[in-house]
Motif scaffolding. Structure first.
Motif: not given
Length: 358
Positions: A287-305
């Motif tokens: 199982v891998i964890v880190g961050t994912h940035t979907c809204d590349t315009a704002s650059g806001t990252a979310r914790a992801a698994v």
């Protein structure tokens, strides 16, 4: 000096290019690029009650990290069975704990009363000053008491050079790599993951100072390659020798994606659903964890698994009132350590734990 093409120095360029490509350059369909991963209900977020961050977690559920005061001073912290233990510093105003193993060895970096960048080892209430190795020392991980990280020295012209090291039984050894290296993980087999520059600095333009993720074992260095670009970096390692990190996708080194590597299949790209994946850790259950940035315009990252590297990640739930989350470590039980930002501008340490019954 390692040239780090990661989030801090590439957000603007990466965002512009990703938006222009509508996801196609990253191998995602336009429809996928327009949709963000959904939040999972398989984990619940717990605010650990400390302004700071949680950086590592062992299989006993003990967490290493730091607290930050209103005056911006930091102290190394360990969370153990609901108790918050103030590990402290080596006498100066700043310290943080970056790694913890199953035996309760805690490593980190701290200021002393007169210097910064000293490595320390803490266990059962005793903190040992390991020194700064003639520069600035940054331990990153510990396993069975063996410590890895890097230290920085400075050449004329304020050129910073990093050197990866390992400490075993109190003896520090530099890893036999080109100067410009860092070690980010060590496992129970003694394998070490990290990143090193491929060539010496003298006379080369910046775009040729390429870096590669590596796996070190018994003195042998294996480069892990790239996803088609000019650089890669290793962020996490599990006890099966699997490595996660990031890689460039193009010759300019701007577009990037997450990867997982193992000796059998080599480097594989993590599915990112059209966003930007930044994996930080992998447990022994893959199982891998880190961050994912979907809204590349704002650059806001979310914790992801990622429970499957071939499938898009799930976002971890935000703690109440918190957002802009990051997952930094995961143990064999699926407990995840990280942090979240709150409206008042404070960062809090966060634990995500599996929901009972899953």
């Amino acid at each position: 000096m390692i040239i780090r093409f990661t989030s801090k120095n590439l957000t603007i360029l990466a965002s512009a290019l990703l938006m222009a490509s509508a996801g196609q350059t990253l191998g995602a369909s336009p429809a996928a690029a327009d949709e963000c991963p959904t939040a999972t209900d398989r984990w619940e977020a717990v605010d650990l009650g400390v302004t700071g961050g949680a950086l590592d977690i062992n299989d006993l559920g003990q967490i290493a990290g730091f607290s930050r005061s209103e005056t911006r001073e930091t102290r190394a912290i360990v969370w153990d069975d609901g108790e918050t233990i103030d590990v402290g510093t080596l006498g100066g105003p700043r310290g943080d704990a970056s790694g913890i193993d199953e035996e309760g060895h805690v490593v980190g970096s701290s200021y002393t009363e007169s210097e910064k960048g000293h490595a320390f080892l803490w266990r059962e209430g005793t903190m040992q000053d390991l020194g700064n190795f003639g520069g600035l020392a940054f331990p990153r991980d510990v396993s069975q008491g063996a410590i890895v990280g890097e230290y920085s020295t400075f050449l004329p012209g304020h050129i910073r050079v990093r050197q990866a090291f390992v400490i075993r039984n109190g003896v520090k050894t530099d890893l036999d790599l080109v100067a410009g290296s860092e070690a980010t993980g060590i496992n129970t087999a003694g394998q070490i993951a990290g990143t090193h520059r491929r060539t010496e600095r003298a006379g080369l333009p910046a775009n040729q100072l390429t870096q590669r993720a590596f796996l070190w074992e018994n003195g042998t260095v294996t480069e892990l390659g790239t996803l088609g670009g000019i650089w890669s970096e290793a962020n996490g390692l599990n006890n099966q020798g699997q490595v996660v990190g990031q890689s460039a996708l193009d010759a300019d080194g701007v577009l990037q994606a997450g990867f997982v590597w193992n000796p059998e299949t080599g480097m594989r790209r993590l599915e990112d659903g059209g966003g930007v994946a930044r994996p930080k850790a992998i447990n022994d259950g893959d199982v891998i964890v880190g961050t994912h940035t979907c809204d590349t315009a704002s650059g806001t990252a979310r914790a992801a698994v990622w429970t499957d590297p071939s499938q898009a990640p799930a976002l971890l739930p935000d703690p109440a009132g918190g957002t802009a989350t990051a997952a930094n470590a995961i143990n064999v039980h699926g407990e995840i350590a990280g942090n979240a930002m709150y409206p008042e501008g404070q960062q809090h340490a966060v634990l995500w734990r599996p929901v009972a019954g899953d």
